[in-house]
Scaffold this motif. Structure first.
Motif, PDB file in Angstrom:
ATOM      1  N   GLY A  83     -65.245  45.996 -10.386  1.00 31.46           N
ATOM      2  CA  GLY A  83     -66.339  45.139  -9.933  1.00 31.46           C
ATOM      3  C   GLY A  83     -67.408  45.909  -9.191  1.00 31.46           C
ATOM      4  N   ARG A  84     -66.989  46.787  -8.283  1.00 30.68           N
ATOM      5  CA  ARG A  84     -67.942  47.600  -7.532  1.00 30.68           C
ATOM      6  C   ARG A  84     -68.694  48.563  -8.454  1.00 30.68           C
ATOM      7  NH1 ARG A  84     -69.767  46.877  -2.189  1.00 30.68           N
ATOM      8  NH2 ARG A  84     -68.088  45.995  -0.933  1.00 30.68           N
ATOM      9  N   THR A  85     -68.010  49.060  -9.490  1.00 26.22           N
ATOM     10  CA  THR A  85     -68.679  49.964 -10.431  1.00 26.22           C
ATOM     11  C   THR A  85     -69.725  49.215 -11.240  1.00 26.22           C
ATOM     12  OG1 THR A  85     -66.657  51.284 -10.573  1.00 26.22           O
ATOM     13  CG2 THR A  85     -68.317  51.654 -12.264  1.00 26.22           C
ATOM     14  N   ASP A  86     -69.424  47.979 -11.629  1.00 25.74           N
ATOM     15  CA  ASP A  86     -70.434  47.160 -12.311  1.00 25.74           C
ATOM     16  C   ASP A  86     -71.631  46.908 -11.395  1.00 25.74           C
ATOM     17  OD1 ASP A  86     -68.896  46.997 -14.591  1.00 25.74           O
ATOM     18  OD2 ASP A  86     -68.004  45.056 -14.081  1.00 25.74           O
ATOM     19  N   ALA A  99     -62.313  51.699 -17.589  1.00 25.93           N
ATOM     20  CA  ALA A  99     -62.382  50.232 -17.499  1.00 25.93           C
ATOM     21  C   ALA A  99     -61.956  49.738 -16.132  1.00 25.93           C
ATOM     22  CB  ALA A  99     -61.511  49.604 -18.586  1.00 25.93           C
ATOM     23  N   GLU A 100     -61.244  50.565 -15.371  1.00 26.86           N
ATOM     24  CA  GLU A 100     -60.748  50.147 -14.058  1.00 26.86           C
ATOM     25  C   GLU A 100     -61.670  50.544 -12.912  1.00 26.86           C
ATOM     26  OE1 GLU A 100     -58.556  51.691 -16.330  1.00 26.86           O
ATOM     27  OE2 GLU A 100     -58.074  49.624 -16.932  1.00 26.86           O
ATOM     28  N   GLY A 101     -62.685  51.362 -13.170  1.00 20.32           N
ATOM     29  CA  GLY A 101     -63.595  51.715 -12.092  1.00 20.32           C
ATOM     30  C   GLY A 101     -64.115  53.131 -12.182  1.00 20.32           C
ATOM     31  N   LEU A 102     -64.545  53.652 -11.027  1.00 18.22           N
ATOM     32  CA  LEU A 102     -65.131  54.991 -10.921  1.00 18.22           C
ATOM     33  C   LEU A 102     -64.185  55.864 -10.109  1.00 18.22           C
ATOM     34  CD1 LEU A 102     -67.664  56.843 -11.379  1.00 18.22           C
ATOM     35  CD2 LEU A 102     -68.450  56.047  -9.127  1.00 18.22           C
ATOM     36  N   TYR A 103     -63.898  57.049 -10.639  1.00 25.53           N
ATOM     37  CA  TYR A 103     -62.927  57.950 -10.028  1.00 25.53           C
ATOM     38  C   TYR A 103     -63.524  59.350  -9.874  1.00 25.53           C
ATOM     39  CZ  TYR A 103     -59.498  54.401 -11.424  1.00 25.53           C
ATOM     40  OH  TYR A 103     -58.803  53.221 -11.596  1.00 25.53           O
ATOM     41  N   VAL A 104     -62.866  60.167  -9.035  1.00 25.64           N
ATOM     42  CA  VAL A 104     -63.202  61.582  -8.952  1.00 25.64           C
ATOM     43  C   VAL A 104     -61.906  62.378  -8.897  1.00 25.64           C
ATOM     44  CG1 VAL A 104     -63.374  61.601  -6.411  1.00 25.64           C
ATOM     45  CG2 VAL A 104     -64.560  63.358  -7.771  1.00 25.64           C
ATOM     46  N   ASN A 105     -61.866  63.441  -9.680  1.00 27.75           N
ATOM     47  CA  ASN A 105     -60.788  64.421  -9.627  1.00 27.75           C
ATOM     48  C   ASN A 105     -61.375  65.688  -9.021  1.00 27.75           C
ATOM     49  OD1 ASN A 105     -58.844  66.275 -12.118  1.00 27.75           O
ATOM     50  ND2 ASN A 105     -58.379  65.869  -9.994  1.00 27.75           N
ATOM     51  N   THR A 106     -60.765  66.166  -7.948  1.00 25.60           N
ATOM     52  CA  THR A 106     -61.303  67.299  -7.208  1.00 25.60           C
ATOM     53  C   THR A 106     -60.295  68.435  -7.183  1.00 25.60           C
ATOM     54  OG1 THR A 106     -62.528  65.792  -5.756  1.00 25.60           O
ATOM     55  CG2 THR A 106     -62.282  68.062  -5.005  1.00 25.60           C
ATOM     56  N   LEU A 107     -60.759  69.643  -7.506  1.00 27.61           N
ATOM     57  CA  LEU A 107     -59.983  70.856  -7.313  1.00 27.61           C
ATOM     58  C   LEU A 107     -60.669  71.681  -6.235  1.00 27.61           C
ATOM     59  CD1 LEU A 107     -58.738  70.042 -10.116  1.00 27.61           C
ATOM     60  CD2 LEU A 107     -58.596  72.489 -10.593  1.00 27.61           C
ATOM     61  N   VAL A 134     -72.444  55.547   0.102  1.00 26.02           N
ATOM     62  CA  VAL A 134     -73.726  55.582  -0.603  1.00 26.02           C
ATOM     63  C   VAL A 134     -73.652  54.807  -1.909  1.00 26.02           C
ATOM     64  CG1 VAL A 134     -75.481  57.076  -1.619  1.00 26.02           C
ATOM     65  CG2 VAL A 134     -74.297  57.811   0.457  1.00 26.02           C
ATOM     66  N   LEU A 135     -72.559  54.968  -2.646  1.00 29.14           N
ATOM     67  CA  LEU A 135     -72.410  54.228  -3.906  1.00 29.14           C
ATOM     68  C   LEU A 135     -72.456  52.720  -3.675  1.00 29.14           C
ATOM     69  CD1 LEU A 135     -69.557  56.351  -5.526  1.00 29.14           C
ATOM     70  CD2 LEU A 135     -71.921  56.224  -6.332  1.00 29.14           C
ATOM     71  N   ARG A 136     -71.829  52.261  -2.600  1.00 26.03           N
ATOM     72  CA  ARG A 136     -71.860  50.826  -2.290  1.00 26.03           C
ATOM     73  C   ARG A 136     -73.270  50.392  -1.891  1.00 26.03           C
ATOM     74  NH1 ARG A 136     -66.249  49.129   0.819  1.00 26.03           N
ATOM     75  NH2 ARG A 136     -64.829  49.702  -0.898  1.00 26.03           N
ATOM     76  N   GLU A 137     -73.985  51.244  -1.187  1.00 27.31           N
ATOM     77  CA  GLU A 137     -75.367  50.913  -0.843  1.00 27.31           C
ATOM     78  C   GLU A 137     -76.209  50.715  -2.093  1.00 27.31           C
ATOM     79  OE1 GLU A 137     -75.458  53.516   3.309  1.00 27.31           O
ATOM     80  OE2 GLU A 137     -76.914  53.925   1.728  1.00 27.31           O
ATOM     81  N   ILE A 138     -76.052  51.619  -3.058  1.00 23.17           N
ATOM     82  CA  ILE A 138     -76.820  51.492  -4.308  1.00 23.17           C
ATOM     83  C   ILE A 138     -76.441  50.197  -5.020  1.00 23.17           C
ATOM     84  CG2 ILE A 138     -77.226  52.494  -6.594  1.00 23.17           C
ATOM     85  CD1 ILE A 138     -76.777  55.253  -5.324  1.00 23.17           C
ATOM     86  N   GLY A 139     -75.140  49.879  -5.062  1.00 20.59           N
ATOM     87  CA  GLY A 139     -74.706  48.638  -5.698  1.00 20.59           C
ATOM     88  C   GLY A 139     -75.208  47.409  -4.979  1.00 20.59           C
ATOM     89  N   ASP A 140     -75.277  47.457  -3.646  1.00 24.06           N
ATOM     90  CA  ASP A 140     -75.723  46.306  -2.871  1.00 24.06           C
ATOM     91  C   ASP A 140     -77.224  46.078  -2.955  1.00 24.06           C
ATOM     92  OD1 ASP A 140     -73.168  45.816  -2.086  1.00 24.06           O
ATOM     93  OD2 ASP A 140     -73.340  46.818  -0.143  1.00 24.06           O
ATOM     94  N   ARG A 141     -77.970  47.017  -3.524  1.00 29.66           N
ATOM     95  CA  ARG A 141     -79.425  46.881  -3.604  1.00 29.66           C
ATOM     96  C   ARG A 141     -79.879  45.950  -4.714  1.00 29.66           C
ATOM     97  NH1 ARG A 141     -82.559  50.574  -0.916  1.00 29.66           N
ATOM     98  NH2 ARG A 141     -84.162  50.538  -2.516  1.00 29.66           N
ATOM     99  N   ARG A 142     -78.919  45.381  -5.436  1.00 29.98           N
ATOM    100  CA  ARG A 142     -79.299  44.436  -6.508  1.00 29.98           C
ATOM    101  C   ARG A 142     -80.111  43.276  -5.964  1.00 29.98           C
ATOM    102  NH1 ARG A 142     -73.698  42.699  -8.628  1.00 29.98           N
ATOM    103  NH2 ARG A 142     -73.289  42.949  -6.398  1.00 29.98           N
ATOM    104  N   GLY A 143     -79.757  42.848  -4.749  1.00 26.37           N
ATOM    105  CA  GLY A 143     -80.439  41.689  -4.191  1.00 26.37           C
ATOM    106  C   GLY A 143     -81.470  42.039  -3.148  1.00 26.37           C
ATOM    107  N   GLY A 144     -81.844  43.295  -3.072  1.00 21.50           N
ATOM    108  CA  GLY A 144     -82.846  43.716  -2.105  1.00 21.50           C
ATOM    109  C   GLY A 144     -82.308  44.835  -1.249  1.00 21.50           C
ATOM    110  N   ALA A 145     -82.828  44.971  -0.041  1.00 18.09           N
ATOM    111  CA  ALA A 145     -82.434  46.060   0.827  1.00 18.09           C
ATOM    112  C   ALA A 145     -80.968  45.929   1.222  1.00 18.09           C
ATOM    113  CB  ALA A 145     -83.313  46.087   2.080  1.00 18.09           C
ATOM    114  N   ALA A 146     -80.294  47.033   1.238  1.00 18.96           N
ATOM    115  CA  ALA A 146     -78.886  47.038   1.594  1.00 18.96           C
ATOM    116  C   ALA A 146     -78.714  47.383   3.055  1.00 18.96           C
ATOM    117  CB  ALA A 146     -78.143  48.071   0.731  1.00 18.96           C
ATOM    118  N   SER A 147     -77.571  46.968   3.589  1.00 15.16           N
ATOM    119  CA  SER A 147     -77.235  47.354   4.958  1.00 15.16           C
ATOM    120  C   SER A 147     -76.539  48.702   4.929  1.00 15.16           C
ATOM    121  CB  SER A 147     -76.303  46.312   5.574  1.00 15.16           C
ATOM    122  OG  SER A 147     -76.923  45.046   5.599  1.00 15.16           O
ATOM    123  N   PRO A 148     -76.870  49.574   5.870  1.00 10.58           N
ATOM    124  CA  PRO A 148     -76.215  50.879   5.878  1.00 10.58           C
ATOM    125  C   PRO A 148     -74.710  50.731   6.054  1.00 10.58           C
ATOM    126  CG  PRO A 148     -78.097  50.823   7.386  1.00 10.58           C
ATOM    127  CD  PRO A 148     -77.852  49.417   6.949  1.00 10.58           C
TER     128      PRO A 148
END
Length: 495
Positions: free
Chosen positions: A269-272, A433-441, A462-476
């Protein structure tokens, strides 16, 4: 397809079967035989092979592999799986190759499809997941770049399900080859179990790709105009390689054991929401994630101009889409980071616009092979068998768009990247299909772990801020900071 360390793999115990390649002709026999074809290796393969040769007798041995596992539901049809394995090897010429260095050049010796057969072996039954994992881990790490064959294949068989595995030395494949392999074997297996001939898309040989690449770019010289993009980057960066902007506690000239970790950054959901927010700002998930990674670095004291290396797919032509090989170039990118401190939201759209413009410009010059540019423009570092220091590295793949991606939730494929040693930090971001991941070495130091954790936390914010901007300014979103030492310096930051 999920990319995780093999230490995180959960494979139920069962009976292990393995298949070994057998040939009617020896690749190294030197005999004239119509079953054998010779071509030049690609630049990536040449550098990988020479590094393995040069470090064979040192403590900094270069070794890396890519493993894929996936599930087959129901009782296993062993003959059908063996036929699917054999078809894979016969369809992809790079899997039938051995490499030899002749007069300084690395050449491929490829056997004909008809000369290849498989030999099955029942390795044994493993009663616990721990015993099984230990066995497979040892097998996967036994692959040798300098020995043939260059991959392993097998299955863990149970009464009502089977886990299939294939492990490849990096010299014969890239990460995007793994969904190709899964899709091809699953499709062929289903057909063979039904008594049908598999219907698979046409493929082209990576050997043809590599040989053509060598012929086109071997004559490149340092004064060639086609190196203008690289030279511009070097001028602004101060060198060929963009340095990772934080102290990870290792000297530049040594390799260290690596820690392999994975994290889910956002659920589906957050990735969408991220995708929608990025589109509203004129971007995409790729530009959003890269902009967020740069912003996270900036918030933790990193530079106002992001400079890094990106792996770029060379599968631009349809003929390569379903082929196995190392179809990856590596290119530099730089752009300004509009977001400064955590006390304000900033303009993520501006950073994403910078990413788009920089990526578009980079694509205009993507033909120049990374290894060739390295050799010509940084010859003092080219003699090294690894990158000279910790490099800023970013990779992103949407595995849902790979061949067979729509069936990944059913097949449950997992990708495991392994490297023996390194001197930096690498991030592989990927969407499923389940979301956004990172693999780090990253190197096994407290500093590297601390800054890696801090970057992941900042990135999620930051990723959540970008997602929250759908409806306008996001809260930090509050961002955890690395701890400070007694003298007040921020631990993990390169001063």
């Amino acid at each position: 397809m999920l990319q995780i360390p093999f230490t995180e793999a959960r494979i139920a115990p069962g009976t292990v079967l393995s298949w070994s390649l057998r040939t009617q002709h020896s690749p190294l026999s030197g005999e004239e035989d119509q079953a054998v074809a010779f071509t030049s290796a690609s630049f990536n393969q040449d550098k990988h092979h020479s590094s393995s040769q040069a470090t064979r007798s040192t403590s900094d041995g270069i070794a890396s592999s890519i493993t894929v596992t996936f599930e087959i539901d129901g009782p296993l049809d062993i003959a059908a799986l063996e036929s699917a394995f054999l078809l894979l090897v016969r369809r992809h010429e790079v899997l039938r190759c051995e490499f030899q260095r002749l007069a300084g050049d690395l050449n491929c010796t490829a056997l004909s499809p008809e000369s290849i057969s498989l030999e099955a072996e029942e390795v044994g039954h493993f009663h616990t997941a721990e015993e099984l994992h230990t066995h497979l881990d040892k097998e996967f790490k036994s692959l040798d770049t300098l020995s043939w064959p260059l991959f392993l294949m097998g299955a863990v068989v149970r009464e009502s399900s089977t886990t299939v595995y294939l492990c490849f030395d990096h010299i014969v494949c890239d990460g995007m080859s793994m969904p190709v392999v899964v899709n091809e074997i699953q499709t062929a297996y289903t057909a063979f179990t039904g008594g049908r001939r598999p219907e698979l898309p046409p493929v082209a040989s990576y050997l043809t790709f590599g040989d053509a690449q060598r012929r086109r770019w071997s004559s490149l010289r340092p004064d060639d105009d086609r190196l203008a993009y690289w030279k511009g980057f070097i001028a602004s960066n101060g060198g060929f390689f963009p340095r990772f902007p934080f102290d990870i506690g290792v000297p530049d000239d040594r390799l260290y054991p690596l820690v392999n970790r994975s994290h889910r950054l956002l659920d589906a959901g957050r990735t969408d929401a991220l995708a929608a927010g990025a589109r509203a700002a004129g971007g995409s998930v790729f530009t959003g994630v890269l902009a967020a990674a740069a912003t996270a670095q900036r918030r933790l004291g990193g530079p106002a101009v992001y400079r890094g290396l990106l792996p770029v797919s060379e599968r631009s032509e349809p003929v390569w889409e379903h082929s196995v090989g190392w179809f990856v170039n590596t290119m530099p990118i730089e752009f300004e980071v509009a977001e400064g401190g955590e006390e304000r939201v900033g303009d993520h759209a501006a950073t994403m616009a910078g990413v788009r413009a920089a990526y578009t410009e980079m694509q205009r010059h993507v033909g120049v092979p990374f290894v060739r540019a390295w050799e010509l423009l940084a010859p003092e570092a080219f003699s090294l068998h690894h990158w000279p220091f910790a490099v800023n590295f970013f990779s992103y793949i949407d595995f849902r768009r790979a061949p067979g991606g729509e069936r990944h939730p059913l097949w449950n494929p997992t990708l495991h990247v392994w490297a023996a040693r390194g001197n930096g930090v690498s991030h592989w971001f990927h969407r499923t299909a389940e979301g956004l991941y990172v693999n780090t070495l990253h190197v096994e130091t407290p500093e590297a772990q601390e800054i890696s954790d801090a970057l992941n936390d900042a990135l999620v914010g930051v990723l959540r801020e970008i997602g929250d901007r759908r409806g306008g300014a996001a809260s930090p979103v509050p961002i955890p900071r690395p701890s400070r030492s007694r003298d007040g310096r921020l631990s993990g930051i390169r001063e």
